[in-house]
Design an enzyme around this catalytic site. Structure first.
Site, PDB file in Angstrom:
ATOM      1  N   GLY A 118      -4.022 -15.252  13.700  1.00  0.00           N
ATOM      2  CA  GLY A 118      -4.468 -13.915  13.350  1.00  0.00           C
ATOM      3  C   GLY A 118      -3.335 -12.899  13.373  1.00  0.00           C
ATOM      4  N   GLY A 173       0.820  -1.219   0.000  1.00  0.00           N
ATOM      5  CA  GLY A 173       0.000   0.000   0.000  1.00  0.00           C
ATOM      6  C   GLY A 173       0.845   1.256   0.000  1.00  0.00           C
ATOM      7  CG  HIS A 198     -17.075 -29.829 -22.898  1.00  0.00           C
ATOM      8  ND1 HIS A 198     -17.512 -30.179 -21.631  1.00  0.00           N
ATOM      9  CD2 HIS A 198     -16.868 -30.982 -23.570  1.00  0.00           C
ATOM     10  CE1 HIS A 198     -17.570 -31.496 -21.554  1.00  0.00           C
ATOM     11  NE2 HIS A 198     -17.182 -32.007 -22.705  1.00  0.00           N
ATOM     12  CB  ALA A 213      -7.813 -16.892  -3.536  1.00  0.00           C
ATOM     13  CB  THR A 234      -1.550  -7.859  -1.168  1.00  0.00           C
ATOM     14  OG1 THR A 234      -0.909  -8.528  -0.098  1.00  0.00           O
ATOM     15  CG2 THR A 234      -0.556  -7.039  -1.945  1.00  0.00           C
ATOM     16  CD  GLU A 277      -2.861 -19.190   2.052  1.00  0.00           C
ATOM     17  OE1 GLU A 277      -3.651 -18.736   1.225  1.00  0.00           O
ATOM     18  OE2 GLU A 277      -1.932 -18.516   2.524  1.00  0.00           O
TER      19      GLU A 277
HETATM   20  P1  NDP Z   1      -7.272 -15.583  10.320  1.00  0.00           P
HETATM   21  O1  NDP Z   1      -8.030 -14.505  10.995  1.00  0.00           O
HETATM   22  O2  NDP Z   1      -7.624 -15.980   8.937  1.00  0.00           O
HETATM   23  O3  NDP Z   1      -7.338 -16.892  11.218  1.00  0.00           O
HETATM   24  C1  NDP Z   1      -6.971 -16.887  12.561  1.00  0.00           C
HETATM   25  C2  NDP Z   1      -7.275 -18.255  13.129  1.00  0.00           C
HETATM   26  O4  NDP Z   1      -6.774 -18.354  14.435  1.00  0.00           O
HETATM   27  C3  NDP Z   1      -8.769 -18.553  13.188  1.00  0.00           C
HETATM   28  O5  NDP Z   1      -8.967 -19.884  12.820  1.00  0.00           O
HETATM   29  C4  NDP Z   1      -9.094 -18.308  14.654  1.00  0.00           C
HETATM   30  O6  NDP Z   1     -10.169 -19.079  15.123  1.00  0.00           O
HETATM   31  C5  NDP Z   1      -7.815 -18.773  15.316  1.00  0.00           C
HETATM   32  N1  NDP Z   1      -7.598 -18.154  16.611  1.00  0.00           N
HETATM   33  C6  NDP Z   1      -7.676 -16.847  16.944  1.00  0.00           C
HETATM   34  N2  NDP Z   1      -7.394 -16.660  18.243  1.00  0.00           N
HETATM   35  C7  NDP Z   1      -7.132 -17.865  18.751  1.00  0.00           C
HETATM   36  C8  NDP Z   1      -6.772 -18.330  20.049  1.00  0.00           C
HETATM   37  N3  NDP Z   1      -6.631 -17.491  21.078  1.00  0.00           N
HETATM   38  N4  NDP Z   1      -6.583 -19.647  20.222  1.00  0.00           N
HETATM   39  C9  NDP Z   1      -6.725 -20.507  19.193  1.00  0.00           C
HETATM   40  N5  NDP Z   1      -7.054 -20.123  17.946  1.00  0.00           N
HETATM   41  C10 NDP Z   1      -7.256 -18.818  17.729  1.00  0.00           C
HETATM   42  O7  NDP Z   1      -5.748 -15.140  10.451  1.00  0.00           O
HETATM   43  P2  NDP Z   1      -4.413 -15.651   9.758  1.00  0.00           P
HETATM   44  O8  NDP Z   1      -3.369 -15.483  10.791  1.00  0.00           O
HETATM   45  O9  NDP Z   1      -4.594 -16.980   9.130  1.00  0.00           O
HETATM   46  O10 NDP Z   1      -4.228 -14.593   8.613  1.00  0.00           O
HETATM   47  C11 NDP Z   1      -4.240 -13.207   8.896  1.00  0.00           C
HETATM   48  C12 NDP Z   1      -4.832 -12.432   7.756  1.00  0.00           C
HETATM   49  O11 NDP Z   1      -3.907 -12.391   6.693  1.00  0.00           O
HETATM   50  C13 NDP Z   1      -6.081 -13.042   7.146  1.00  0.00           C
HETATM   51  O12 NDP Z   1      -7.245 -12.680   7.818  1.00  0.00           O
HETATM   52  C14 NDP Z   1      -6.058 -12.469   5.764  1.00  0.00           C
HETATM   53  O13 NDP Z   1      -6.648 -11.202   5.804  1.00  0.00           O
HETATM   54  C15 NDP Z   1      -4.580 -12.348   5.459  1.00  0.00           C
HETATM   55  N6  NDP Z   1      -4.099 -13.453   4.599  1.00  0.00           N
HETATM   56  C16 NDP Z   1      -4.615 -13.609   3.352  1.00  0.00           C
HETATM   57  C17 NDP Z   1      -4.187 -14.616   2.531  1.00  0.00           C
HETATM   58  C18 NDP Z   1      -4.786 -14.774   1.177  1.00  0.00           C
HETATM   59  O14 NDP Z   1      -5.356 -13.822   0.664  1.00  0.00           O
HETATM   60  N7  NDP Z   1      -4.689 -15.954   0.558  1.00  0.00           N
HETATM   61  C19 NDP Z   1      -3.165 -15.574   2.971  1.00  0.00           C
HETATM   62  C20 NDP Z   1      -2.710 -15.340   4.304  1.00  0.00           C
HETATM   63  C21 NDP Z   1      -3.159 -14.319   5.076  1.00  0.00           C
HETATM   64  P3  NDP Z   1     -11.704 -18.637  14.905  1.00  0.00           P
HETATM   65  O15 NDP Z   1     -12.005 -18.911  13.477  1.00  0.00           O
HETATM   66  O16 NDP Z   1     -12.460 -19.502  15.838  1.00  0.00           O
HETATM   67  O17 NDP Z   1     -11.759 -17.191  15.257  1.00  0.00           O
END
Ligand code: NDP
Length: 455
Positions: free
Chosen positions: A261, A16, A435, A340, A310, A181
């Protein structure tokens, strides 16, 4: 003499910030930018780009297996983690150089140091204080890990890209983008993967059929997915790391990757000193022009925690520069942005999930197709693909489109134009399919699998 050193100073040279700096300079602004790490930011250096390279690498394991069904004898393939990481590093270095070149070609002055706001027009960069008429905060996000005993033994995705060796046993905590991933990456490359997630199906926030199919497919691929499970503590043992799981079970692994997260990267930036409204979770509050509560300070990308992707940060940065320096007001509309997940199989998604469509629209039709991809009739692989359309019953507009399967992100990028443009189911139906492809399903689904809101 100019009142300020720069018209614009950008803190953070990720996707950004770099886009905003270049475009603003193109509009004639004098621009400075600082970066405490490497220019390119999370996506280029330790996110999307190296991740996708590792996904490609890991998929070869299945490709070699599948080749046998097509008459190939591929012998026993061997994999070298150091060779892969070396190749990945060379590519990231090349991209880093390209980003540096983009900034210097645009006439943007780069400070390879950390920047912090002193007040609303001054930034401390290393041992200098720089003044700017406008400031852009583009510092992105950083991994967040819960504070459980032994969490210091865990790594985040930042470190996962640079491990000296491939862990033979790895635990991955979380069920979101990064966890799914990396589970696919490590599993494909030969690690034994245990994924621990507190929910009942991975990828919360996505359509429930997407979640169901991805969860089932990941298990089929050999990932030991422990659902509705939490890690209570981690401790080092002579043989590796021991995780204590809820319910008393112990799990021994070589690495623990937390993907629980990310949070806005605002620590020590002095944003509140500069007068900005910053939420308790760190997000900088901005409006649709990315303007903060201080008139001449803006923020784009993950630090604002709107849609943390991004291309969204790039779009926001570009729109900011056009609005402030290009004489063209460009509010950002985040609706119907595609996304995605490069899980295995991957997910592509745009628009409402079935649940969100019921909540926002009420009367909807759901078209659903699950099938075995043609390739696997010969490979013998037991893999299911899923395609789904959500249609607003009254207007007949396609308001949601979701795919799980090979090339889902590529397919959804094209269809996102149709969904964003508000095309109807009839317009999908009058489009000729190609197809044999998997995506032809999206223009040949005739009868709804179910409807909601029509009693
Ligand atoms: P996400 O928010 O996608 O996932 C976080 C995961 O951690 C969830 O499953 C959540 O559970 C779990 N969680 C949160 N707190 C706790 C805890 N205290 N104990 C146990 N589990 C917990 O975050 P990511 O870190 O995977 O990715 C961050 C961001 O980066 C994404 O939101 C996305 O915006 C971006 N990203 C995008 C990609 C893409 O476009 N392909 C690839 C990678 C990252 P619950 O679901 O229950 O809340």
């Amino acid at each position: 003499m100019k009142k300020y050193d720069f018209d614009l100073f950008v803190i953070g040279a990720g996707s950004g910030g770099v886009r905003a700096a270049r475009i603003a300079a193109g509009h004639g602004a004098s621009v400075g930018i600082c970066e405490e790490s490497r220019v390119g930011g999370t996506c280029v250096i330790r996110g999307c780009v190296p991740k996708k390279l590792l996904v490609y690498a890991s998929h070869f394991a299945e490709d070699f297996e599948d080749a046998r069904g097509f008459g190939w004898d591929v012998g026993t393939p061997r994999f070298s983690w150091p060779d892969l990481i070396g190749a990945k590093d060379r590519e990231i270095n090349r991209l880093n150089q390209i980003y540096l070149g983009l900034l210097s070609d645009a006439g943007v002055r780069l400070y390879q140091e950390r920047g912090e706001c002193v007040d609303s027009h001054h930034i401390r960069v290393g041992d200098q204080t720089i003044s700017a008429e406008y400031i852009l905060i583009a510092t992105g996000g950083r991994p967040w890990l819960p504070e459980i005993p032994g969490i210091e033994h865990a790594i985040s995705s930042n470190e996962a890209f640079d491990l000296e060796e491939l862990p033979s046993r790895v635990a991955i905590v979380g069920g979101g983008f990064i966890a799914c991933e990396f589970a696919g990456i490590f599993s494909g490359l030969g690690s034994s993967v245990t994924q621990i997630y507190r929910g009942d199906a991975v990828l919360r926030g996505f359509d429930h059929d997407v979640r169901r199919v991805v969860t089932a497919e990941m298990i089929k691929k050999g990932i030991d997915l422990r659902l509705e499970m939490q890690v209570e503590s981690i401790r080092q043992t002579g043989n590796g790391l021991e995780l204590s799981l809820q319910g008393g079970e112990a799990l021994e692994v070589d690495q623990v990757l937390y993907a629980t997260g990310r949070v806005p990267n605002v620590r020590g930036l002095g944003l509140r000193d500069a007068g900005l409204e910053v939420r308790a979770d760190g997000r900088v509050v901005v409006d649709e022009l990315s303007q903060s509560s201080v008139e001449h300070i803006y923020a784009v990308g993950d630090v604002t925690s709107r849609v943390n992707l991004t291309p969204v940060a790039i779009y926001e940065g570009h729109a900011f520069a056009d609005s402030v320096f290009g004489g063209q007001l460009r509010p950002v509309n985040h609706e119907f942005g595609p996304s995605a997940v490069f899980s295995q199989p991957p997910v592509g998604s745009v628009g409402y999930s079935e649940e969100d469509a019921v909540n926002h629209i009420g009367v909807i039709d759901v078209y659903l197709s699950e099938f075995r991809p043609m390739k696997h009739t010969l490979s013998g692989r037991d893999e299911t693909a899923m395609m789904k359309l959500i249609v607003d019953h009254e207007s007949q507009k396609v308001v949601g489109l979701h795919i799980v399967g090979t090339d889902a992100p590529e397919i959804v990028q094209g269809f996102a134009v149709a969904v964003k443009s508000g095309l109807t189911k009839q317009q999908f139906d009058t489009t000729i399919g190609i197809h044999p492809t998997a995506a032809e399903e999206l223009v040949t689904m005739r009868n709804p699998a179910r409807s909601h809101g029509r009693d």
